[in-house]
Design a protein around this motif. Structure first.
Motif, PDB file in Angstrom:
ATOM      1  N   ARG A 274       0.647  -1.024  -0.172  1.00 43.06           N
ATOM      2  CA  ARG A 274      -0.177  -0.061   0.099  1.00 43.06           C
ATOM      3  C   ARG A 274       0.840   1.180  -0.130  1.00 43.06           C
ATOM      4  NH1 ARG A 274      -1.254   3.651   3.598  1.00 43.06           N
ATOM      5  NH2 ARG A 274      -2.946   4.973   3.442  1.00 43.06           N
ATOM      6  N   ASN A 275       1.961   1.391   0.868  1.00 46.46           N
ATOM      7  CA  ASN A 275       2.658   2.380   0.897  1.00 46.46           C
ATOM      8  C   ASN A 275       3.336   2.760  -0.309  1.00 46.46           C
ATOM      9  OD1 ASN A 275       1.983   2.849   3.752  1.00 46.46           O
ATOM     10  ND2 ASN A 275       3.824   1.789   4.473  1.00 46.46           N
ATOM     11  N   SER A 276       3.962   1.470  -1.004  1.00 42.48           N
ATOM     12  CA  SER A 276       4.788   1.834  -2.345  1.00 42.48           C
ATOM     13  C   SER A 276       3.554   2.378  -3.465  1.00 42.48           C
ATOM     14  CB  SER A 276       4.988   0.245  -2.773  1.00 42.48           C
ATOM     15  OG  SER A 276       5.548   0.361  -4.174  1.00 42.48           O
ATOM     16  N   LEU A 277       2.384   1.822  -3.450  1.00 40.52           N
ATOM     17  CA  LEU A 277       1.413   2.315  -4.389  1.00 40.52           C
ATOM     18  C   LEU A 277       1.037   3.864  -4.185  1.00 40.52           C
ATOM     19  CD1 LEU A 277      -1.086  -0.604  -4.651  1.00 40.52           C
ATOM     20  CD2 LEU A 277       0.459   0.321  -6.549  1.00 40.52           C
ATOM     21  N   VAL A 278       0.784   4.212  -2.985  1.00 43.64           N
ATOM     22  CA  VAL A 278       0.436   5.453  -2.335  1.00 43.64           C
ATOM     23  C   VAL A 278       1.610   6.330  -2.790  1.00 43.64           C
ATOM     24  CG1 VAL A 278       0.266   7.286  -0.398  1.00 43.64           C
ATOM     25  CG2 VAL A 278      -1.022   4.841  -0.782  1.00 43.64           C
ATOM     26  N   GLY A 279       2.866   5.960  -2.748  1.00 48.68           N
ATOM     27  CA  GLY A 279       4.064   6.730  -2.728  1.00 48.68           C
ATOM     28  C   GLY A 279       4.207   6.980  -4.466  1.00 48.68           C
ATOM     29  N   ARG A 280       3.395   6.220  -5.246  1.00 49.10           N
ATOM     30  CA  ARG A 280       3.472   6.551  -6.646  1.00 49.10           C
ATOM     31  C   ARG A 280       2.264   7.204  -7.155  1.00 49.10           C
ATOM     32  NH1 ARG A 280       4.677   0.654  -9.363  1.00 49.10           N
ATOM     33  NH2 ARG A 280       4.577   2.085 -11.601  1.00 49.10           N
ATOM     34  N   GLY A 281       1.352   7.838  -6.058  1.00 48.77           N
ATOM     35  CA  GLY A 281       0.330   8.650  -6.492  1.00 48.77           C
ATOM     36  C   GLY A 281      -0.926   7.719  -6.622  1.00 48.77           C
ATOM     37  N   LEU A 282      -1.067   6.651  -6.165  1.00 48.72           N
ATOM     38  CA  LEU A 282      -2.022   6.091  -6.224  1.00 48.72           C
ATOM     39  C   LEU A 282      -2.698   5.744  -4.749  1.00 48.72           C
ATOM     40  CD1 LEU A 282      -0.758   3.347  -8.873  1.00 48.72           C
ATOM     41  CD2 LEU A 282      -2.494   5.162  -9.509  1.00 48.72           C
ATOM     42  N   PRO A 283      -3.898   6.309  -4.421  1.00 44.44           N
ATOM     43  CA  PRO A 283      -4.123   6.382  -2.941  1.00 44.44           C
ATOM     44  C   PRO A 283      -5.228   4.862  -3.171  1.00 44.44           C
ATOM     45  CG  PRO A 283      -5.247   7.985  -4.250  1.00 44.44           C
ATOM     46  CD  PRO A 283      -4.411   7.582  -5.160  1.00 44.44           C
ATOM     47  N   VAL A 284      -4.759   3.908  -1.948  1.00 39.30           N
ATOM     48  CA  VAL A 284      -5.422   2.934  -2.250  1.00 39.30           C
ATOM     49  C   VAL A 284      -5.531   2.335  -0.606  1.00 39.30           C
ATOM     50  CG1 VAL A 284      -3.418   1.464  -2.610  1.00 39.30           C
ATOM     51  CG2 VAL A 284      -5.787   0.504  -2.992  1.00 39.30           C
ATOM     52  N   SER A 285      -6.396   1.735  -0.185  1.00 34.70           N
ATOM     53  CA  SER A 285      -6.606   1.203   1.318  1.00 34.70           C
ATOM     54  C   SER A 285      -5.990  -0.184   1.235  1.00 34.70           C
ATOM     55  CB  SER A 285      -7.932   1.127   1.866  1.00 34.70           C
ATOM     56  OG  SER A 285      -8.746   0.320   1.062  1.00 34.70           O
ATOM     57  N   ARG A 286      -5.563  -0.577   2.527  1.00 35.96           N
ATOM     58  CA  ARG A 286      -5.135  -1.899   2.827  1.00 35.96           C
ATOM     59  C   ARG A 286      -6.210  -2.994   2.578  1.00 35.96           C
ATOM     60  NH1 ARG A 286      -4.571  -6.299   6.015  1.00 35.96           N
ATOM     61  NH2 ARG A 286      -2.627  -7.182   6.336  1.00 35.96           N
ATOM     62  N   GLU A 287      -7.432  -2.340   2.889  1.00 41.43           N
ATOM     63  CA  GLU A 287      -8.651  -3.411   2.737  1.00 41.43           C
ATOM     64  C   GLU A 287      -8.919  -3.750   1.216  1.00 41.43           C
ATOM     65  OE1 GLU A 287      -7.972  -1.973   6.617  1.00 41.43           O
ATOM     66  OE2 GLU A 287      -8.487  -0.882   4.875  1.00 41.43           O
ATOM     67  N   THR A 288      -8.558  -2.752   0.273  1.00 40.99           N
ATOM     68  CA  THR A 288      -8.896  -2.768  -1.111  1.00 40.99           C
ATOM     69  C   THR A 288      -7.934  -3.866  -1.621  1.00 40.99           C
ATOM     70  OG1 THR A 288      -9.712  -0.667  -1.529  1.00 40.99           O
ATOM     71  CG2 THR A 288      -8.725  -1.765  -3.257  1.00 40.99           C
ATOM     72  N   LEU A 289      -6.594  -3.750  -0.982  1.00 35.91           N
ATOM     73  CA  LEU A 289      -5.700  -4.736  -1.544  1.00 35.91           C
ATOM     74  C   LEU A 289      -5.917  -6.161  -1.247  1.00 35.91           C
ATOM     75  CD1 LEU A 289      -2.113  -2.779  -1.081  1.00 35.91           C
ATOM     76  CD2 LEU A 289      -3.830  -3.041  -3.227  1.00 35.91           C
ATOM     77  N   ALA A 290      -6.391  -6.158   0.074  1.00 36.30           N
ATOM     78  CA  ALA A 290      -6.668  -7.646   0.651  1.00 36.30           C
ATOM     79  C   ALA A 290      -7.724  -8.163  -0.250  1.00 36.30           C
ATOM     80  CB  ALA A 290      -7.115  -7.669   2.077  1.00 36.30           C
ATOM     81  N   SER A 291      -8.695  -7.218  -0.656  1.00 35.27           N
ATOM     82  CA  SER A 291     -10.071  -7.867  -1.298  1.00 35.27           C
ATOM     83  C   SER A 291      -9.536  -8.354  -2.719  1.00 35.27           C
ATOM     84  CB  SER A 291     -11.077  -6.805  -1.649  1.00 35.27           C
ATOM     85  OG  SER A 291     -11.637  -6.281  -0.319  1.00 35.27           O
ATOM     86  N   LEU A 292      -8.518  -7.435  -3.511  1.00 36.00           N
ATOM     87  CA  LEU A 292      -7.964  -7.816  -4.726  1.00 36.00           C
ATOM     88  C   LEU A 292      -7.139  -9.041  -4.564  1.00 36.00           C
ATOM     89  CD1 LEU A 292      -6.603  -4.475  -5.826  1.00 36.00           C
ATOM     90  CD2 LEU A 292      -8.595  -5.697  -6.950  1.00 36.00           C
ATOM     91  N   LEU A 293      -6.294  -9.206  -3.285  1.00 33.11           N
ATOM     92  CA  LEU A 293      -5.773 -10.413  -3.371  1.00 33.11           C
ATOM     93  C   LEU A 293      -6.637 -11.697  -3.428  1.00 33.11           C
ATOM     94  CD1 LEU A 293      -2.899 -11.636  -2.759  1.00 33.11           C
ATOM     95  CD2 LEU A 293      -3.463 -11.505  -0.331  1.00 33.11           C
ATOM     96  N   GLN A 294      -7.708 -11.666  -2.685  1.00 33.35           N
ATOM     97  CA  GLN A 294      -8.619 -12.558  -2.802  1.00 33.35           C
ATOM     98  C   GLN A 294      -9.191 -13.070  -4.166  1.00 33.35           C
ATOM     99  OE1 GLN A 294     -12.047 -12.265   0.335  1.00 33.35           O
ATOM    100  NE2 GLN A 294     -13.250 -13.599  -0.789  1.00 33.35           N
ATOM    101  N   TYR A 295      -9.669 -11.871  -4.874  1.00 29.03           N
ATOM    102  CA  TYR A 295      -9.757 -12.053  -6.070  1.00 29.03           C
ATOM    103  C   TYR A 295      -9.079 -12.663  -7.092  1.00 29.03           C
ATOM    104  CZ  TYR A 295     -13.340  -8.444  -4.620  1.00 29.03           C
ATOM    105  OH  TYR A 295     -14.277  -7.603  -4.005  1.00 29.03           O
ATOM    106  N   TYR A 296      -7.633 -12.351  -6.911  1.00 25.25           N
ATOM    107  CA  TYR A 296      -6.536 -12.993  -7.739  1.00 25.25           C
ATOM    108  C   TYR A 296      -6.506 -14.506  -7.320  1.00 25.25           C
ATOM    109  CZ  TYR A 296      -4.841  -8.188  -7.961  1.00 25.25           C
ATOM    110  OH  TYR A 296      -4.621  -6.568  -8.305  1.00 25.25           O
ATOM    111  N   GLU A 297      -6.744 -14.810  -6.106  1.00 25.10           N
ATOM    112  CA  GLU A 297      -6.637 -16.373  -5.938  1.00 25.10           C
ATOM    113  C   GLU A 297      -8.042 -16.995  -6.503  1.00 25.10           C
ATOM    114  OE1 GLU A 297      -6.443 -19.222  -2.018  1.00 25.10           O
ATOM    115  OE2 GLU A 297      -7.049 -17.078  -1.546  1.00 25.10           O
TER     116      GLU A 297
END
Length: 459
Positions: A274-297
């Motif tokens: 999350r910190n890496s993406l935010v640092g690239r100007g892409l605001p995102v929450s940890r919860e969103t990333l957790a959901s995406l990880l589940q979708y990828y699986e």
């Protein structure tokens, strides 16, 4: 108009016939004679992993058993002409087929429905087919939800679900034209390979760890293979994640997936990501990333592996290791091809365990973090029952054990785990080391990857 299109698709497929096949090892059991109430056989896996060709293989087997080709309906719902899907589509397919081949309604029909998970109300339709139609039904899909919630809700135990993956190492070797003699000698239950077989397997293993098992990439030059694998990932992301779950930030989903696939065999910290993406100007929450990880699986793009003692705990802060669906897919996203050999090997080892282990039971494959006095140890893979905290197999993965410190670290971790779980044997999968090391707890067996990755039918 839709009915006419459906009829044309059915007839076009019949005219095309069954293409030349490479026989996959995925067993689907005996062919069931068409009847009401038959089990539905469901094949699930990432797109382009071979689901369609496994259906063709089954269709060929049915014809070879003496059934008429007219009794077989194959329909692929990936055809763009069918979109947007409507609930009426499935009835149109069945009604159109019976109009073309009316005798099959009473004589019995084999239904093969390919990639149907996005058709509205497919579950209710299939349940009706099971209850009312003299049929044997096969279904494929690219979402692991078809293994559990969707299928279980609609069929309540009336389906036999199987997963299909890109080629295993054994299938890869057969695809390359390499066969291992069935009568090769053995000693103490272990295969002994001829010098020629050993040379072929060693060479093939290093290529497999680089190229992976997607069939369409096997005869491509490396740049073209990488491009195709990246396109596979993009297609799965678009169809099975972004569209299915209405993901609002496709750019974040794409960048996150790329970074996850490049981490195969390593820990994934959602906070750091999350910190890496935010640092690239892409605001995102940890919860969103957790959901995406589940979708990828669910889309079979990658798999998280959690710590054994916490694999079933609802701990949102757990840091899993992740593994790509295929060593080649990992290589296509890795930026350090010359340095990622250990990750490729660990990915291949995980995938073999995943093929062999009940996928529905969460935590069947875990990692182990364990302390002995003041020393921390890690075991790459524990196969066991997380509910009872009973381990059955302990497996380390190490590219080579030439360094005495590395050798001591890997063996010591297994010894601590063997003592903890009362096991007397553990395994280290390496590139080319073959040795059995006696330890106080039993023995640690070092096995070369080219031998360990083989399926039982070849090993």
């Amino acid at each position: 108009m839709m009915s006419e299109l459906v009829k044309r698709i059915i007839l076009d497929q019949r005219e095309a016939g069954v293409p030349e096949l490479f026989k996959r090892d995925l067993a689907l059991g005996d062919v069931l004679k068409p009847a009401r109430g038959n089990l539905v056989k469901t094949i699930i896996g990432i797109r382009r992993s071979g689901k369609t060709y496994r259906l063709f293989q089954e269709m060929q087997r049915i014809v070879n058993l003496g059934y008429s080709p007219d009794s077989i309906l194959y329909f692929n719902f990936e055809d763009e002409r069918l979109k947007p899907f409507t609930p009426q589509l499935l009835s149109d397919v069945i009604d159109s087929f019976f109009e073309l081949f009316p005798q099959t309604r009473t004589e019995g029909v084999f239904l093969f429905f390919d990639e149907m998970q996005d058709v509205p109300d497919w579950g209710m339709f299939m349940r009706r087919m099971v209850d009312t139609l003299k049929a044997t039904i096969y279904v494929t899909g690219s979402s692991s939800m078809m293994l559990s919630r969707e299928v279980a809700t609609e069929f309540r135990g009336r389906t036999l679900s199987k997963e299909i993956f890109p080629l295993s190492f054994s299938e890869y070797m057969r695809y390359q034209g390499v066969s291992i003699a069935a009568n090769s000698t053995s000693e103490h239950g272990q295969r002994i390979f001829t010098s020629h077989e050993t040379a072929q397997l060693k060479h093939g293993c290093e290529r497999y760890l680089s190229d992976g098992g997607f069939i369409a990439t096997q005869h491509l030059e490396r740049p073209d293979s990488i491009q195709l694998l990246q396109e596979y990932a993009t297609r799965a992301l678009t169809d099975d994640v972004i569209e299915r779950y209405n993901v609002r930030n496709p750019l974040v989903a794409s960048l996150f997936l790329s970074q996850c696939l490049a981490l195969s065999g390593r820990e994934l910290s959602l906070n750091k990501m999350r910190n890496s993406l935010v640092g690239r100007g892409l605001p995102v929450s940890r919860e969103t990333l957790a959901s995406l990880l589940q979708y990828y699986e669910e889309a079979y793009l990658l798999f998280p592996v959690y710590e054994f003692t916490r694999a079933l705990a609802a701990n949102p802060r757990s840091v899993p290791k992740i593994y790509a669906i295929d060593p080649g897919m990992f290589s296509a996203f890795s930026k350090a091809a010359a340095e990622d050999r250990g990750q490729r090997l660990e990915t291949a080892v995980f995938l073999k365990l995943r093929r062999e282990t009940d996928s529905i039971r969460e935590g069947s494959i875990s990692r182990l973090l364990i302390r002995d006095g003041g020393t921390s140890h890690e075991v790459d893979f524990v196969v066991g029952d997380v509910l009872s905290q009973q381990a059955y197999r302990l497996i380390q993965v190490c590219w080579n054990l030439d360094d005495p410190k590395t050798r001591h670290r890997e063996i010591s971790a297994l010894q601590v785990a063997m003592s903890r779980f009362g096991l007397h044997q553990a395994t280290i999968v390496t590139l080319d080391t073959q040795e059995t090391v006696p330890v106080d707890e039993g023995e640690v067996t070092m096995v070369p990857a080219w031998q360990w990755l083989l399926d039982d039918s070849m090993a």
